[in-house]
Design an enzyme around this catalytic site. Structure first.
Site, PDB file in Angstrom:
ATOM      1  N   CYS A 123       0.850  -1.194   0.000  1.00 59.12           N
ATOM      2  CA  CYS A 123       0.000   0.000   0.000  1.00 59.12           C
ATOM      3  C   CYS A 123       0.888   1.247   0.000  1.00 59.12           C
ATOM      4  O   CYS A 123       1.719   1.411  -0.885  1.00 59.12           O
ATOM      5  CB  CYS A 123      -0.972  -0.049   1.164  1.00 59.12           C
ATOM      6  N   ASP A 180      -8.659  -3.117  -8.077  1.00 61.68           N
ATOM      7  CA  ASP A 180      -8.156  -2.107  -7.147  1.00 61.68           C
ATOM      8  C   ASP A 180      -8.700  -0.735  -7.537  1.00 61.68           C
ATOM      9  O   ASP A 180      -8.426  -0.247  -8.638  1.00 61.68           O
ATOM     10  CB  ASP A 180      -6.624  -2.084  -7.170  1.00 61.68           C
ATOM     11  N   HIS A 212      -7.781  -3.917  -3.650  1.00 62.67           N
ATOM     12  CA  HIS A 212      -6.686  -3.348  -2.872  1.00 62.67           C
ATOM     13  C   HIS A 212      -6.480  -4.175  -1.599  1.00 62.67           C
ATOM     14  O   HIS A 212      -7.419  -4.724  -1.043  1.00 62.67           O
ATOM     15  CB  HIS A 212      -7.013  -1.901  -2.511  1.00 62.67           C
TER      16      HIS A 212
END
Length: 248
Positions: A123, A180, A212
């Protein structure tokens, strides 16, 4: 490699009298090993990301997990809006200085091959892994679903990974799910275009049906097949570029 052969401890990688905490996991073996700097997601150092460091140690790497919030207190992450604020508040230059400090720490560590350093991030940590690919000492960079482009440039976010492609010196492995919401096909196409334009070494792995944070087993977004596939690919890539080995 059995769990009991892994040494784990908190260390201070700070310089010039400034404290910076990091979590070190390494195999208890003789000789020097390649090392991987681990950049966590915005949640910082938790059980999940410690497990990642331990898994790297089990695979034969020294793993150094940076606390991206040190020396400040961890931010309020109680809802999506506050998470976004926490990400925007992170100072990229400060975090990348911490990466430089981690490099210096590992280069001086008795268990580490100083010429075999990589970086891995998730991330926001994946974004930092890409930005750190400009660091000469970093030989390989692996990013899991890190933001490639910023909506705007700020004092905290002056340069995005897309802005930095020309300066990359490390080969890149980038993992992303095709669901995502933060990294769309247009962004990936631009990333690919720039990597090819500047003749950079990279591999892009896209996982069907994954969104994600698909590697993070404590979240609803976790997708076990995609997560395991991405991890296998990560070990292959790290071992090739840091160890010269072609197999997991």
């Amino acid at each position: 490699m059995a769990t009991e052969t892994i040494a784990m401890d908190w260390v201070d990688i700070g310089t010039n009298g400034e404290s910076r905490l990091a979590y070190l996991a390494r195999p208890v073996v003789t000789g020097r090993l390649p090392a991987v700097i681990v950049m966590p997601a915005i949640h910082g150092i938790n059980t999940y990301i410690k497990d990642v460091a331990i898994d790297l140690a089990k695979a034969g790497f020294v793993a150094l997990l940076i606390d991206i919030h040190s020396p400040e207190q961890e931010p309020d992450l109680s809802n999506a809006e506050k998470i976004q604020i926490a990400v925007e508040t992170l100072d990229d230059r400060k975090v990348l200085k911490d990466v430089d400090a981690a490099v210096r720490y590992l280069e001086q560590h008795a268990a580490v091959r100083a010429d075999r350093l990589g970086i891995l991030g998730f991330c926001v940590g994946g974004t930092y892994a890409l930005l750190a690919a400009r660091t000469p000492a970093i030989r390989v960079s692996v990013g899991f679903y890190g933001l490639l482009e910023y909506q705007s440039r700020t004092d905290n976010k002056p340069v995005s990974p897309l802005d930095s492609v020309a300066q990359f010196t490390a080969p890149i492995l980038f993992h992303v799910g095709d669901k995502d919401p933060w990294i769309d096909s247009k962004m990936l196409a631009e990333f690919t275009k720039r990597m090819q334009q500047h003749q950079k070494s990279y591999e892009l792995c896209i996982y069907r049906g994954a969104g994600h944070a698909f590697h993070e087993h404590f979240r609803d977004a976790y997708r076990p097949i995609a997560a395991q596939s991405a991890w296998n690919n990560t070990l292959i890539y790290l071992r090739w570029h840091l160890c010269g080995k072609r197999t997991v």
